[in-house]
Design a protein around this motif. Structure first.
Motif, PDB file in Angstrom:
ATOM      1  N   ALA A 117      13.177  67.074  74.635  1.00 53.81           N
ATOM      2  CA  ALA A 117      13.465  68.516  74.574  1.00 53.81           C
ATOM      3  C   ALA A 117      13.551  68.972  73.119  1.00 53.81           C
ATOM      4  N   GLU A 118      14.196  68.166  72.279  1.00 53.26           N
ATOM      5  CA  GLU A 118      14.324  68.539  70.864  1.00 53.26           C
ATOM      6  C   GLU A 118      12.973  68.533  70.158  1.00 53.26           C
ATOM      7  N   ARG A 139       9.031  61.651  85.920  1.00 50.12           N
ATOM      8  CA  ARG A 139      10.407  61.862  85.478  1.00 50.12           C
ATOM      9  C   ARG A 139      11.140  62.638  86.568  1.00 50.12           C
ATOM     10  N   PRO A 140      12.474  62.606  86.516  1.00 51.08           N
ATOM     11  CA  PRO A 140      13.220  63.439  87.469  1.00 51.08           C
ATOM     12  C   PRO A 140      12.892  64.916  87.243  1.00 51.08           C
ATOM     13  N   ARG A 141      12.938  65.690  88.295  1.00 48.26           N
ATOM     14  CA  ARG A 141      12.628  67.112  88.211  1.00 48.26           C
ATOM     15  C   ARG A 141      13.430  67.814  87.103  1.00 48.26           C
ATOM     16  N   ARG A 142      14.658  67.392  86.945  1.00 51.53           N
ATOM     17  CA  ARG A 142      15.553  67.969  85.947  1.00 51.53           C
ATOM     18  C   ARG A 142      14.950  67.868  84.527  1.00 51.53           C
ATOM     19  N   ASP A 143      14.366  66.713  84.221  1.00 51.04           N
ATOM     20  CA  ASP A 143      13.730  66.543  82.901  1.00 51.04           C
ATOM     21  C   ASP A 143      12.591  67.540  82.734  1.00 51.04           C
ATOM     22  N   TYR A 144      11.757  67.635  83.758  1.00 47.17           N
ATOM     23  CA  TYR A 144      10.636  68.580  83.687  1.00 47.17           C
ATOM     24  C   TYR A 144      11.153  69.999  83.454  1.00 47.17           C
ATOM     25  N   GLU A 145      12.263  70.343  84.122  1.00 41.76           N
ATOM     26  CA  GLU A 145      12.832  71.689  83.981  1.00 41.76           C
ATOM     27  C   GLU A 145      13.339  71.919  82.560  1.00 41.76           C
ATOM     28  N   ILE A 146      14.067  70.928  82.052  1.00 43.36           N
ATOM     29  CA  ILE A 146      14.642  71.068  80.704  1.00 43.36           C
ATOM     30  C   ILE A 146      13.528  71.170  79.650  1.00 43.36           C
ATOM     31  N   ILE A 190       7.788  74.449  88.895  1.00 44.78           N
ATOM     32  CA  ILE A 190       8.565  74.834  87.716  1.00 44.78           C
ATOM     33  C   ILE A 190       7.801  75.864  86.878  1.00 44.78           C
ATOM     34  N   GLY A 191       6.496  75.807  86.922  1.00 43.58           N
ATOM     35  CA  GLY A 191       5.717  76.809  86.204  1.00 43.58           C
ATOM     36  C   GLY A 191       4.770  76.255  85.158  1.00 43.58           C
ATOM     37  N   TYR A 192       4.732  74.939  85.029  1.00 40.85           N
ATOM     38  CA  TYR A 192       3.782  74.329  84.101  1.00 40.85           C
ATOM     39  C   TYR A 192       2.346  74.623  84.524  1.00 40.85           C
TER      40      TYR A 192
END
Ligand code: 5AD
Length: 342
Positions: A117-118, A139-146, A190-192
Motif C-alpha cells: 500500500a505504501e 491475496r485476501p480481498r482485504r489486501d486488494y481493497e486496501i 472492487i473496481g480494478y
C-alpha cells in the motif's frame, strides 16, 4: 469462417464444434487475424500502449509445475528489489515515456499489505498521471481493497486455465482453481481494471480446455487478457514438455480480440521469445499492448519463468526506440499515455 467471426464479435455464444473449428480447423488463419485486426482498430485504431514491467521479487510460496520460480526450484537465486530500486525504475520509465508501471512478483510474504500500500501511494504521489498495475498473485480481498484505496488502478491475475481438472494438473493440491476464480471476482467487484489470461500449449491442454477458456472470457469479460505460449523451464517437472506453438497462440489472441473487442491484450514476452517476429505478429492478430522490462539489469536473468525469456533488446525498456520502429513497421503506433480500456 467470416460468419463465425461476425457472430463472435456480436457477442454470440458458439457451439462446441464451431469453437473447435475456429481453434483447430484447417482454414486461412491470415483471414482470422485480419478480422481480429479490423475489430481492434474499431476502438483503438493503430494505438499500441506500453507498460513498464518491474519484477519486484522472484520469491514465491507457490509451486506451479510449469514455472521456473516455483518454490521448490532451489537453483534460482532469489532477489527482492528495495523500495529505492523500484522508485529508480519508475523514474527511468517515466523519462522514457511510460505512463503505466506494472509491479509484478512472486507470492512473497515480504510484501505485506502495508508495504505494498505504501509503495503504491508513493508511486501515485510522485507520478499522479501514471497508472499502477499490480500483479502479485492471490491475496485476501482485504489486501486488494486496501491497495485499490492506495491508488492501484489495475490488477493482473491470469486464470492460467479455466478448466478445474486441467488447473489441478498444472498446480499442486494446495492451489485451488476456486480460490483463483474468487480472487478474480473480488478484483473486478472492487473496481480494478482486471486482467485474466492463460497459457497456450500447456501440458495436458486440449482444444476442449481452450474452449473453456474462451467461454470463461465471454462470461467474466476481463478488461485485459494476457496470452502466451507455454515454454518449458529446465528446472521444473515440465522440463521435457514441448512449447506451445506460434500459430495456436496467435489464433487464441485473435479469437480473444473478437470475443472482447475492447480488451487490452498484450503481445506477450513469451510470444516474443518463441519467434523473432512474435510480438509484431501478436499485434497483427489483435494485440494492442506491449510490456517492456524496466527491472534493473542485474536481476533480469533471475526472473526466469521459462527458458530463454527475452529481457533485452526490444523486450527491454532501453530498447524502446527500436520497439517503436518495429511497431511502426508493423503498421501501428506506440502511444505514450496511460492507455486505459475504452
Ligand atoms: N511458460 C509460459 N508462461 C509461463 N508463466 C509462468 N511459467 C510459464 C512458462 N513456463 C506465466 C504464467 C504466469 C505469468 C506471470 O507467467 O501464466 O501467470
Amino acid at each position: 469462417m467470416t460468419d463465425l467471426t461476425d457472430r463472435l464479435a456480436a457477442g454470440e455464444e458458439l457451439f462446441d464444434d464451431e469453437w473447435r473449428f475456429l481453434i483447430e480447423g484447417y482454414y486461412d488463419k491470415q483471414l482470422l487475424f485480419y478480422r481480429a485486426d479490423e475489430v481492434r482498430r474499431r476502438y483503438y485504431e493503430t494505438d499500441v500502449y506500453i507498460r513498464g514491467l518491474i519484477e519486484i521479487s522472484n520469491y514465491c510460496r507457490n509451486d506451479c509445475l510449469y514455472c521456473g520460480i516455483r518454490r521448490s526450484n532451489a537453483d534460482v537465486s532469489r532477489y527482492r528489489l528495495a523500495e529505492e530500486e523500484i522508485f529508480a525504475c519508475c523514474k527511468q520509465g517515466y523519462e522514457l515515456g511510460f505512463r503505466t508501471f506494472v509491479l509484478q512478483g512472486g507470492e512473497d510474504a515480504y510484501h505485506t499489505t502495508e508495504r505494498v500500500a505504501e509503495l503504491v501511494s508513493a508511486i501515485k504521489e510522485k507520478y499522479p498521471d501514471c497508472a499502477v498495475t499490480l500483479s502479485l498473485g492471490e491475496r485476501p480481498r482485504r489486501d486488494y481493497e486496501i491497495w485499490y484505496q492506495a491508488g492501484a488502478d489495475r490488477y493482473l491475475l491470469r486464470h492460467e486455465t479455466a478448466s478445474r481438472s486441467h488447473y489441478e494438473k498444472l498446480h499442486p493440491p494446495e492451489q485451488s482453481h476456486q480460490r483463483r476464480m474468487e480472487c478474480l471476482r473480488d478484483l473486478k467487484q472492487i473496481g480494478y481494471q482486471t486482467g485474466a489470461g492463460f497459457m497456450v500449449g500447456s501440458p495436458f491442454q486440449k482444444t476442449e480446455e481452450l474452449i473453456t477458456d474462451m467461454r470463461f472470457l465471454q462470461e467474466v469479460q476481463p478488461h485485459m487478457v494476457g496470452i502466451g505460449p507455454f515454454i518449458p523451464h529446465h528446472d521444473t517437472p515440465f522440463a521435457g514438455e514441448p512449447a506451445g506453438s506460434l500459430e495456436r497462440t496467435l489464433t487464441m489472441v485473435a479469437l480473444t480480440r473478437l470475443t472482447l473487442p475492447k480488451a487490452l491484450i498484450p503481445a506477450t514476452t513469451a510470444l516474443g521469445t518463441i519467434h523473432p517476429q512474435g510480438r509484431e505478429l501478436g499485434l497483427k492478430a489483435g494485440a494492442n499492448v506491449v510490456m517492456p522490462n524496466l527491472s534493473p539489469m542485474a536481476v533480469r536473468g533471475q526472473y526466469s519463468l521459462y527458458d530463454n525469456k527475452a529481457c533485452t533488446g526490444q523486450e527491454a525498456a532501453e530498447g524502446l526506440a527500436a520497439l517503436k520502429e518495429s511497431v511502426a513497421l508493423a503498421g501501428y503506433r506506440v502511444v505514450e499515455s496511460r492507455g486505459d480500456a475504452v
